[in-house]
Design an enzyme around this catalytic site. Structure first.
Site, PDB file in Angstrom:
ATOM      1  N   LYS A 117       0.838  -1.202   0.000  1.00  0.00           N
ATOM      2  CA  LYS A 117       0.000   0.000   0.000  1.00  0.00           C
ATOM      3  C   LYS A 117       0.872   1.250   0.000  1.00  0.00           C
ATOM      4  O   LYS A 117       0.635   2.189  -0.782  1.00  0.00           O
ATOM      5  CB  LYS A 117      -0.870   0.013   1.271  1.00  0.00           C
ATOM      6  N   GLU A 149      -4.701   7.755   7.868  1.00  0.00           N
ATOM      7  CA  GLU A 149      -5.487   8.533   6.900  1.00  0.00           C
ATOM      8  C   GLU A 149      -6.711   9.167   7.570  1.00  0.00           C
ATOM      9  O   GLU A 149      -7.203   8.663   8.568  1.00  0.00           O
ATOM     10  CB  GLU A 149      -6.022   7.620   5.801  1.00  0.00           C
ATOM     11  N   HIS A 200     -16.141  -6.788   3.217  1.00  0.00           N
ATOM     12  CA  HIS A 200     -15.133  -6.595   2.178  1.00  0.00           C
ATOM     13  C   HIS A 200     -15.251  -7.579   1.031  1.00  0.00           C
ATOM     14  O   HIS A 200     -14.326  -7.740   0.246  1.00  0.00           O
ATOM     15  CB  HIS A 200     -13.721  -6.636   2.781  1.00  0.00           C
ATOM     16  N   ARG A 224      -5.034  -7.649 -11.794  1.00  0.00           N
ATOM     17  CA  ARG A 224      -5.672  -8.851 -12.359  1.00  0.00           C
ATOM     18  C   ARG A 224      -6.970  -8.425 -13.036  1.00  0.00           C
ATOM     19  O   ARG A 224      -7.418  -7.293 -12.848  1.00  0.00           O
ATOM     20  CB  ARG A 224      -5.993  -9.834 -11.233  1.00  0.00           C
TER      21      ARG A 224
HETATM   22  C1  MV4 Z   1     -11.008   3.504   4.049  1.00  0.00           C
HETATM   23  C2  MV4 Z   1     -12.329   3.732   4.501  1.00  0.00           C
HETATM   24  C3  MV4 Z   1     -12.658   4.980   5.008  1.00  0.00           C
HETATM   25  N1  MV4 Z   1     -11.722   5.951   5.094  1.00  0.00           N
HETATM   26  N2  MV4 Z   1     -10.103   4.510   4.125  1.00  0.00           N
HETATM   27  C4  MV4 Z   1     -11.500  -1.174   3.292  1.00  0.00           C
HETATM   28  C5  MV4 Z   1     -10.498  -2.133   2.739  1.00  0.00           C
HETATM   29  C6  MV4 Z   1      -9.664  -1.349   1.831  1.00  0.00           C
HETATM   30  N3  MV4 Z   1     -10.148  -1.545   0.484  1.00  0.00           N
HETATM   31  C7  MV4 Z   1      -9.819   0.074   2.241  1.00  0.00           C
HETATM   32  N4  MV4 Z   1     -11.040   0.134   2.978  1.00  0.00           N
HETATM   33  C8  MV4 Z   1     -11.500   1.308   3.466  1.00  0.00           C
HETATM   34  N5  MV4 Z   1     -10.631   2.325   3.545  1.00  0.00           N
HETATM   35  C9  MV4 Z   1     -10.449   5.702   4.662  1.00  0.00           C
HETATM   36  N6  MV4 Z   1      -9.546   6.692   4.751  1.00  0.00           N
HETATM   37  C10 MV4 Z   1     -13.264   2.672   4.382  1.00  0.00           C
HETATM   38  C11 MV4 Z   1     -12.843   1.477   3.866  1.00  0.00           C
HETATM   39  C12 MV4 Z   1     -13.834   0.421   3.725  1.00  0.00           C
HETATM   40  C13 MV4 Z   1     -14.213   0.011   2.439  1.00  0.00           C
HETATM   41  C14 MV4 Z   1     -13.647   0.566   1.310  1.00  0.00           C
HETATM   42  C15 MV4 Z   1     -14.071   0.118   0.073  1.00  0.00           C
HETATM   43  C16 MV4 Z   1     -15.037  -0.876  -0.041  1.00  0.00           C
HETATM   44  C17 MV4 Z   1     -15.583  -1.417   1.074  1.00  0.00           C
HETATM   45  C18 MV4 Z   1     -15.186  -0.995   2.336  1.00  0.00           C
HETATM   46  C19 MV4 Z   1     -15.735  -1.562   3.473  1.00  0.00           C
HETATM   47  C20 MV4 Z   1     -15.340  -1.126   4.708  1.00  0.00           C
HETATM   48  C21 MV4 Z   1     -14.384  -0.126   4.848  1.00  0.00           C
END
Ligand code: MV4
Length: 667
Positions: free
Chosen positions: A116, A200, A235, A292
């Protein structure tokens, strides 16, 4: 272009890749484990190589076995699908070392996007918008705490090597930061081998919007617009769509540019996805890049009319991208639902078993089904329990929503628990239908999505009964046709009786509820009395269980599928699992074993076996009825006492007559 490729995957994606390869005249090699010996992807491929035990770590994930299979069959390239080895650097290197083309990005891009924080550094250089925060190398707790204070709470601490929601901590106030940081570092170190974290600004109602990008080996890059994947559970994506509701042309162009800049920054080749997280006002930030072909790529194919696997094959064989950016456009709206063998009523517990009945909706311009299974296949515990991806398209989102509801209502799965009804409710729920989207939608709408009400409408019970009778009638006709005297009146199941209108009692159970349906003839139709009300019903049932019925003058269609004693009734996008109760083993009108035993049909008492007052075990013979030229032994439904018989030997009894007063022993 390649002459032969190997697909290092299974299930729907393997079938999907094979489909495009065949269309392009490319030979295909499948690989399969013990559990997949009869799988659809093996049947579809031109050749298939056995690669070992069912466990993926002993078969689909074993790099040497995949490479050996490619060498053995002369495959020039390997398509990894998604999951398994699709983003595995060692596999990519092994393909290169073996002189076999890996259909995907260069290993350098996989490596760069694997971390990341490394990915964010690359994106920062490419001026791709990043979530406000800190992703540097200084990991000193006090320093990070100051960074968090400067960002402003709530903040999210993320493991740099984490993914899919693992290794994240939400911190609401400064006093909680150091403890959350320590906890996140411990988990990161143990789960991902690195305790490096980033901090973040937390987006409170984020949307997950991703851009499909493509690069070729000639320095060309395009984006194929966006997909909205906000509807997720733990997720795991559940519903995806393209384009994203509410997307403006300006925002789309900005996100597309950012994604192409990201792809160019890593020297990307092939199909890739740049994931963004966005606020409700549309401001967006880079989240991660997936190297992918994604599960949800079909929604992009449906709105662009392109075949992304064909693009992958052309690019991997050195051809330039088939189209330039200005030649790409969006047409209509597409939705994808992932049909899973899991039980939403039991926390989405995976369900395994044989697909005794599997009838997807008819495919066409508006409906596409990408599946790796056919009726009779097993859903095994070894792999992801996906049954299929159901993709629909129409000219706009509302029409696409209607297509999805219709297609889900037509999707029949019997033999494993599944999420089809849940998907129907999710598609229909006001938040989703109204495009009020964010990653917390399912949790927020759980009251609507997980109804506590059980039971079924009267119509469903009547449909179960009508289908049962029509099935019996069809069976009688078939048996008569096999009999030496096919025209004998005894074969007719039209309810004709020598001296009385035929009456039948059917008993069904749904959950804890049990109902008796008292059936009699009404001219060409039938009269079914249920809960004291009589309905006039008629209909036609086909061999796949499709019922065209008329209930009290109203025409309806449903599907009724038999699996053992279960009667799966599908109708109006809902499904009910009834159990047919054999009246011969039924006792009491109310479903319990208390009370008397009902005569399952008209007949004559020819023997009383148990003694009145006798204590008997469950299944003990109580009396014998002669009916339909056969002897039927009525047995004890449970351990208990024969209090009294209501008839003596020689008596004629009517259908549903109470035969025995029986007291069940207390539990
Ligand atoms: C976040 C967020 C809120 N704020 N970052 C979840 C796993 C990874 N893809 C990043 N994720 C998130 N990052 C900040 N700064 C909320 C999530 C998140 C999420 C993001 C995309 C799709 C589904 C999600 C489910 C829960 C939390």
């Amino acid at each position: 272009m390649f002459n032969k490729i190997l697909i290092a995957n299974r299930g729907e994606i393997a079938c999907r890749v094979i489909k495009t390869a065949r269309r392009l005249g490319i030979k295909t090699v499948a690989v399969y484990s013990e559990a997949d010996a009869g799988a659809r992807h093996v049947r579809l491929a031109d050749e298939a190589v056995f690669i070992g035990p069912a466990a993926a770590r002993e078969s689909y994930l074993v790099v040497d076995k995949i490479i050996a299979a490619a060498k053995q069959t002369g495959a020039q390239a390997i398509h990894p699908g998604y999951g398994f080895l699709s983003e595995n650097e060692a596999f990519c290197d092994a393909c290169d070392a073996a002189g076999i083309v890996f259909i995907g990005p260069p290993v350098s891009a996989i490596r760069a996007m694997g971390s990341k924080s490394e990915a964010k550094k690359l994106m920062e250089k490419a001026q791709v918008p990043l979530t406000p925060g800190y992703h540097g190398d200084n990991q000193e707790p006090g320093f990070l705490n100051v960074q968090a204070d400067a960002i402003g709470y709530p903040v999210l601490i993320k493991a740099a090597a984490g993914g899919g929601g693992k290794g994240m901590r939400l911190v609401e106030r400064s006093t909680d930061f150091l403890e959350a940081l320590a906890s996140c570092k411990r988990e990161a170190a143990s789960s991902f081998g690195s305790d490096h974290v980033l901090v973040e600004k937390y987006l409170t109602r984020p949307r997950h919007i991703e851009i499909q990008v493509f690069g070729d080996t000639h320095g060309n890059y395009v984006h194929l617009f966006e997909r909205d994947c906000s509807v997720q559970r733990r997720h795991q994506k559940v519903l995806e769509e393209a384009p994203a509701p509410g997307m403006t042309l300006e925002r789309r162009a900005a996100m597309g540019k950012a994604a192409v800049d990201a792809a160019r920054a890593v020297g990307y080749v092939g199909a890739g996805t740049v994931e963004f997280i966005a606020n409700q006002d549309g401001t967006f930030y880079f989240m991660e890049m997936n190297t992918r072909l994604q599960v949800e790529h079909p929604v992009t194919e449906m709105i662009t009319g392109l075949d992304l696997v064909e693009w992958q094959l052309r690019v991997a064989s050195g051809e330039p991208l088939p189209l330039a950016q200005e030649q790409l456009a969006i047409n209509g709206h597409a939705l994808e639902a992932r049909i899973y063998a899991e039980d939403p009523g039991k926390g989405f517990l995976p369900s395994t078993g044989r697909l005794v009945h599997l009838a997807p909706p008819e495919e066409g311009v508006h409906v596409r089904v990408d599946t790796g299974v056919e009726e009779g296949d097993e859903i095994s515990p070894f792999y992801d329990p996906m049954i299929a991806k159901l993709i629909v398209w129409d000219v706009n989102r509302d029409r696409a929503l209607a297509r999805m509801l219709q297609a889900l209502a037509e999707y029949r799965v019997v033999g494993v628990a599944n999420n089809i009804e849940f998907l129907s409710r999710l598609t229909a729920c006001p938040a989703f239908a109204g495009a009020d989207l964010d990653t917390g939608l399912i949790e927020r709408e759980k009251g609507y999505l997980f109804p506590t009400e059980q039971g079924a409408p009267r119509e469903a019970w009547l449909v179960a009964g009508l289908a049962e009778l029509l099935r019996e009638k069809a069976r009688a006709v078939t048996q008569a046709a096999r009999h030496s005297e096919p025209d004998s009146p005894w074969h007719q199941r039209d309810g004709w009786r020598l001296n009385a209108a035929a009456k039948r009692t059917l008993i069904f159970r749904l959950g804890e509820e049990e109902k008796s349906l008292f059936v009699s003839n009404r001219g060409e139709a039938l009269a079914i009395t249920l809960d004291g009300t009589t309905s006039v019903v008629s209909g036609q049932l086909n061999l796949r269980g499709l019922l065209r019925a008329e209930l009290d003058g109203l025409r309806t269609t449903a599907t009724v599928v038999v699996a053992g004693e279960r009667r799966h009734v599908f109708g109006h996008g809902k499904a009910w699992q009834f159990a047919a109760v054999d009246p011969l083993h039924h006792s009491g009108g109310g479903g319990g074993a208390e009370g008397g035993l009902l005569a399952p049909m008209p007949g004559k008492v020819i023997a009383l076996i148990a003694a009145e007052g006798a204590k008997v075990e469950k299944g003990a013979p109580l009396l014998i009825l002669e009916a339909m030229k056969m002897e039927h032994t009525i047995t004890a439904p449970a351990a208990g006492t024969v209090k009294a018989f209501r008839f003596i030997v020689g008596d004629q009894v009517g259908d549903g007559a109470q035969l025995v007063d029986f007291a069940v022993d207390p539990a």
